[in-house]
Design a protein around this motif. Structure first.
Motif, mmCIF file in Angstrom:
data_model
loop_
_atom_site.group_PDB
_atom_site.id
_atom_site.type_symbol
_atom_site.label_atom_id
_atom_site.label_comp_id
_atom_site.label_asym_id
_atom_site.label_seq_id
_atom_site.Cartn_x
_atom_site.Cartn_y
_atom_site.Cartn_z
ATOM 1 N N PHE A 44 0.463 -1.314 -0.073
ATOM 2 C CA PHE A 44 -0.593 -0.257 -0.086
ATOM 3 C C PHE A 44 1.006 1.089 0.150
ATOM 4 N N ALA A 45 1.927 0.947 0.537
ATOM 5 C CA ALA A 45 2.720 2.186 0.841
ATOM 6 C C ALA A 45 3.514 2.326 -0.370
ATOM 7 N N SER A 46 3.923 1.499 -0.741
ATOM 8 C CA SER A 46 4.893 1.818 -2.164
ATOM 9 C C SER A 46 3.795 1.938 -3.474
ATOM 10 N N ALA A 47 2.329 1.344 -3.255
ATOM 11 C CA ALA A 47 1.833 1.962 -4.640
ATOM 12 C C ALA A 47 1.473 3.860 -4.401
ATOM 13 N N ILE A 48 1.628 4.298 -3.049
ATOM 14 C CA ILE A 48 1.518 5.485 -3.154
ATOM 15 C C ILE A 48 2.400 6.268 -3.508
ATOM 16 N N LEU A 49 3.484 6.074 -3.057
ATOM 17 C CA LEU A 49 4.796 6.526 -3.811
ATOM 18 C C LEU A 49 5.318 6.298 -4.808
ATOM 19 N N ASP A 50 5.124 5.542 -5.819
ATOM 20 C CA ASP A 50 4.767 4.946 -6.658
ATOM 21 C C ASP A 50 3.993 5.759 -8.375
ATOM 22 N N ALA A 51 2.947 5.534 -7.010
ATOM 23 C CA ALA A 51 1.938 6.938 -8.247
ATOM 24 C C ALA A 51 2.174 8.321 -7.999
ATOM 25 N N ILE B 5 -3.546 4.404 -16.657
ATOM 26 C CA ILE B 5 -2.870 4.494 -15.848
ATOM 27 C C ILE B 5 -2.338 3.510 -14.915
ATOM 28 N N GLU B 6 -1.496 2.343 -15.039
ATOM 29 C CA GLU B 6 -1.487 1.385 -14.241
ATOM 30 C C GLU B 6 -1.049 1.818 -12.842
ATOM 31 N N SER B 7 -0.386 2.586 -12.498
ATOM 32 C CA SER B 7 -0.318 2.712 -11.155
ATOM 33 C C SER B 7 -0.634 3.764 -9.966
ATOM 34 N N LEU B 8 -2.016 4.344 -10.331
ATOM 35 C CA LEU B 8 -3.622 5.066 -10.034
ATOM 36 C C LEU B 8 -4.326 3.600 -10.147
ATOM 37 N N GLN B 9 -4.395 3.063 -10.846
ATOM 38 C CA GLN B 9 -5.451 1.926 -10.793
ATOM 39 C C GLN B 9 -5.335 1.083 -9.839
ATOM 40 N N LEU B 10 -3.519 0.483 -9.272
ATOM 41 C CA LEU B 10 -3.261 0.100 -8.587
ATOM 42 C C LEU B 10 -3.456 0.564 -6.710
ATOM 43 N N LEU B 11 -2.750 2.008 -7.182
ATOM 44 C CA LEU B 11 -3.118 2.343 -5.810
ATOM 45 C C LEU B 11 -4.618 2.983 -5.696
ATOM 46 N N ALA B 12 -5.795 2.899 -6.505
ATOM 47 C CA ALA B 12 -7.640 2.741 -5.569
ATOM 48 C C ALA B 12 -7.539 1.261 -5.717
ATOM 49 N N GLU B 13 -7.155 0.455 -6.323
ATOM 50 C CA GLU B 13 -7.307 -0.838 -5.374
ATOM 51 C C GLU B 13 -6.968 -1.036 -4.375
ATOM 52 N N LYS B 14 -5.689 -0.365 -4.346
ATOM 53 C CA LYS B 14 -5.214 -0.530 -2.495
ATOM 54 C C LYS B 14 -5.602 0.011 -1.282
ATOM 55 N N ARG B 42 5.287 11.229 0.657
ATOM 56 C CA ARG B 42 6.779 10.691 1.496
ATOM 57 C C ARG B 42 5.907 10.154 3.038
ATOM 58 N N SER B 43 5.509 11.254 3.048
ATOM 59 C CA SER B 43 4.705 11.646 4.525
ATOM 60 C C SER B 43 3.735 10.249 5.079
ATOM 61 N N PHE B 44 3.209 10.608 3.993
ATOM 62 C CA PHE B 44 1.543 9.327 4.227
ATOM 63 C C PHE B 44 2.088 8.182 4.120
ATOM 64 N N ALA B 45 3.221 7.793 2.953
ATOM 65 C CA ALA B 45 3.392 6.211 2.973
ATOM 66 C C ALA B 45 3.667 5.448 4.478
ATOM 67 N N SER B 46 5.004 6.658 4.373
ATOM 68 C CA SER B 46 5.798 6.526 5.915
ATOM 69 C C SER B 46 4.558 6.368 7.454
ATOM 70 N N ALA B 47 3.760 7.061 7.257
ATOM 71 C CA ALA B 47 2.495 7.010 8.549
ATOM 72 C C ALA B 47 1.831 5.932 8.125
ATOM 73 N N ILE B 48 1.475 4.863 7.298
ATOM 74 C CA ILE B 48 1.607 3.874 7.204
ATOM 75 C C ILE B 48 2.384 2.287 8.023
ATOM 76 N N LEU B 49 3.973 3.044 7.065
ATOM 77 C CA LEU B 49 4.096 1.820 7.752
ATOM 78 C C LEU B 49 4.385 2.198 9.223
ATOM 79 N N ASP B 50 3.973 3.357 9.407
ATOM 80 C CA ASP B 50 4.878 3.320 11.346
ATOM 81 C C ASP B 50 3.780 2.667 11.888
ATOM 82 N N ALA B 51 2.605 2.964 11.537
ATOM 83 C CA ALA B 51 1.852 2.943 12.316
ATOM 84 C C ALA B 51 1.702 1.362 12.451
#
Lengths: 199, 199
Positions: A44-51, B5-14, B42-51
């Motif tokens: 999930f986190a990498s999908a965010i960064l990726d997009a 847009i694959e990466s957008l589609q993937l993110l939406a799936e997540k 970036r801080s969004f992604a790390s907040a996810i991993l952090d939590a």
């Protein structure tokens, strides 16, 4: 108590910054993250960064893309003489669902709104004028939302475009007034496209 | 077109995998991410991993925490003789807002639901029984939702807890404060009538 869990609170805040996500929804989402498998959370986190990293604006139509030029602008079969102007990428998605429009798009990334401090300079209008002046465009369909801002933007564009001698049209009021293109059903959108009129 | 847009589609799936997020909402959120500043993303992604990394279950009450023992269980002033049993951490949040409950909690992480294949073994019931048998608990308030599953779980727990000689109580049923009798359902009204008290 979860209000004391700093990292959860922080995550909920991040979710709350997304469009249309309220405080309660944000907290529910943060809890949801904790229920996912660790592997899933990482992806999930990498999908965010990726997009965010891969997606940028198409240099021609200003729509979002992960390629050099977006798939619509790159498509040889699309009619480059007809440009449909929309406020945002979601409207492109909505229009494409109709499968009746074979032209290309131009994404403004907003609508003129003095109330919200959005001036024409902040939109991709300069890029539109350049396209019209160079690319042999014959018709510009202004498909902004049928709202006050959408109308104002359409009026503004039609004035700007007149000197170029292109036909400027507007979607017909098949689209319910006050609604958002994203939520219009396909038939309504199709009728609106069919009944477009000169501004 | 964004559907390509694959990466957008993937993110939406997540996003769509989070509880209560539908397809359109997920796509809107994915678009929202693109509108954030890079630093923010970036801080969004790390907040996810952090939590996900920091938050685990409190070994005593099974609530979520980022400390060794959660702040409620660690609080010397809470009354350890009264345990409020709830289905999930969000219910703890709701109860804490009342500011009237000075006991401690026990989070089951679900409700018994044979229809959804959730058996008592999957819930933190074993841990509750151990607490009750060791910790000098005098009362267990079963504050599960007043639904079929919540009732079934409460009944199941009360049977299990009886041998320990603790008092097992259930939250009162009744008309919600501020509600209109006209709109109360019959079962609620019946329960409210049944549980009537002297003024």
């Amino acid at each position: 108590m979860a209000e004391y869990i700093e990292s959860l609170q922080l995550l909920a805040e991040k979710f709350g910054r997304l469009e249309g996500v309220g405080k309660k929804t944000a907290m529910r989402m943060a809890f949801s993250i904790l229920e996912l498998e660790e592997e899933e959370v990482r992806s999930f986190a990498s999908a965010i960064l990726d997009a965010k990293e891969k997606i940028h604006l198409c240099p021609i139509c200003q729509n979002l893309t992960d390629r050099e030029v977006c798939s619509i602008c790159a498509d040889e079969e699309r009619d480059r003489a007809t440009v449909c102007v929309v406020s945002d990428p979601r409207a492109v998605l909505a229009m494409e669902k109709v499968r009746e429009f074979s032209g290309v798009y131009h994404v403004l990334h907003g609508l003129i709104s003095p109330m919200n401090g959005i001036t024409p300079e902040q939109l991709k209008i300069k890029e539109l004028l350049q396209r019209v002046s160079e690319d042999g465009v014959e018709e510009v369909i202004v498909a902004t939302n049928p709202t006050v801002e959408g109308e104002a933007t359409a009026m503004y564009l039609s004035k700007l475009l007149r000197p170029f001698g292109v036909r400027v049209t507007r979607l017909a009021y098949g689209v319910p007034v006050g609604a958002d293109l994203e939520y219009a059903d396909e038939i309504t959108l199709f009728r609106a496209l069919e009944g477009r009129r000169d501004v």
